[in-house]
Design a protein around this motif. Structure first.
Motif, PDB file in Angstrom:
ATOM      1  N   UNK A  32       7.495  -5.842  -1.927  1.00  0.00           N
ATOM      2  CA  UNK A  32       6.953  -4.649  -1.282  1.00  0.00           C
ATOM      3  C   UNK A  32       7.624  -3.418  -1.855  1.00  0.00           C
ATOM      4  N   UNK A  33       6.861  -2.346  -1.987  1.00  0.00           N
ATOM      5  CA  UNK A  33       7.414  -1.039  -2.316  1.00  0.00           C
ATOM      6  C   UNK A  33       7.528  -0.282  -1.002  1.00  0.00           C
ATOM      7  N   UNK A  34       8.751   0.035  -0.584  1.00  0.00           N
ATOM      8  CA  UNK A  34       8.975   0.850   0.605  1.00  0.00           C
ATOM      9  C   UNK A  34       9.152   2.272   0.100  1.00  0.00           C
ATOM     10  N   UNK A  35       8.222   3.127   0.480  1.00  0.00           N
ATOM     11  CA  UNK A  35       8.178   4.488  -0.033  1.00  0.00           C
ATOM     12  C   UNK A  35       9.019   5.420   0.837  1.00  0.00           C
ATOM     13  N   UNK A  36       9.270   6.609   0.350  1.00  0.00           N
ATOM     14  CA  UNK A  36      10.186   7.543   0.997  1.00  0.00           C
ATOM     15  C   UNK A  36       9.846   7.909   2.420  1.00  0.00           C
ATOM     16  N   UNK A  37       8.594   7.823   2.811  1.00  0.00           N
ATOM     17  CA  UNK A  37       8.208   8.149   4.183  1.00  0.00           C
ATOM     18  C   UNK A  37       8.098   6.891   5.048  1.00  0.00           C
ATOM     19  N   UNK A  38       8.745   5.799   4.587  1.00  0.00           N
ATOM     20  CA  UNK A  38       8.807   4.522   5.294  1.00  0.00           C
ATOM     21  C   UNK A  38       7.426   3.895   5.496  1.00  0.00           C
ATOM     22  N   UNK A  39       6.612   3.994   4.471  1.00  0.00           N
ATOM     23  CA  UNK A  39       5.334   3.289   4.440  1.00  0.00           C
ATOM     24  C   UNK A  39       5.413   2.275   3.303  1.00  0.00           C
ATOM     25  N   UNK A  40       4.574   1.257   3.331  1.00  0.00           N
ATOM     26  CA  UNK A  40       4.736   0.089   2.471  1.00  0.00           C
ATOM     27  C   UNK A  40       3.444  -0.221   1.717  1.00  0.00           C
TER      28      UNK A  40
END
Length: 84
Positions: A32-40
């Motif tokens: 998973x890529x966990x992005x800076x705004x805590x979305x996946x």
């Protein structure tokens, strides 16, 4: 982080390619890529959501709408549940 002007993530094409290779080699291990705004997002989702979209002029990035990403807690569960 998503762009504050366009509501898109810019994800490196090299990162997506490496993620797809990792997933193929180490299945069924999820990535998973966990992005800076805590979305996946997963590498396959990034590719799926950008197949019909315009690519960055350099071709080095996949531009994905932030509306396509999943909330962190939806994918991994609530913090209280994870701690139990």
């Amino acid at each position: 982080m998503p762009s504050t002007h366009t509501s898109r993530y810019a994800i490196s094409a090299a990162t997506v390619n490496a993620g797809l290779l990792f997933t193929a080699t180490h299945a069924p291990t999820p990535l998973y890529y966990v992005l800076g705004d805590m979305r996946v997002l997963t590498p396959a989702e990034v590719l799926h959501h950008t197949v019909h979209a315009l690519r960055h002029r350099s071709g080095a990035y996949h531009l994905v709408s932030s509306h396509q990403a999943h909330p962190f807690d939806e994918v991994f569960g609530l913090a209280a549940t994870r701690a139990a």
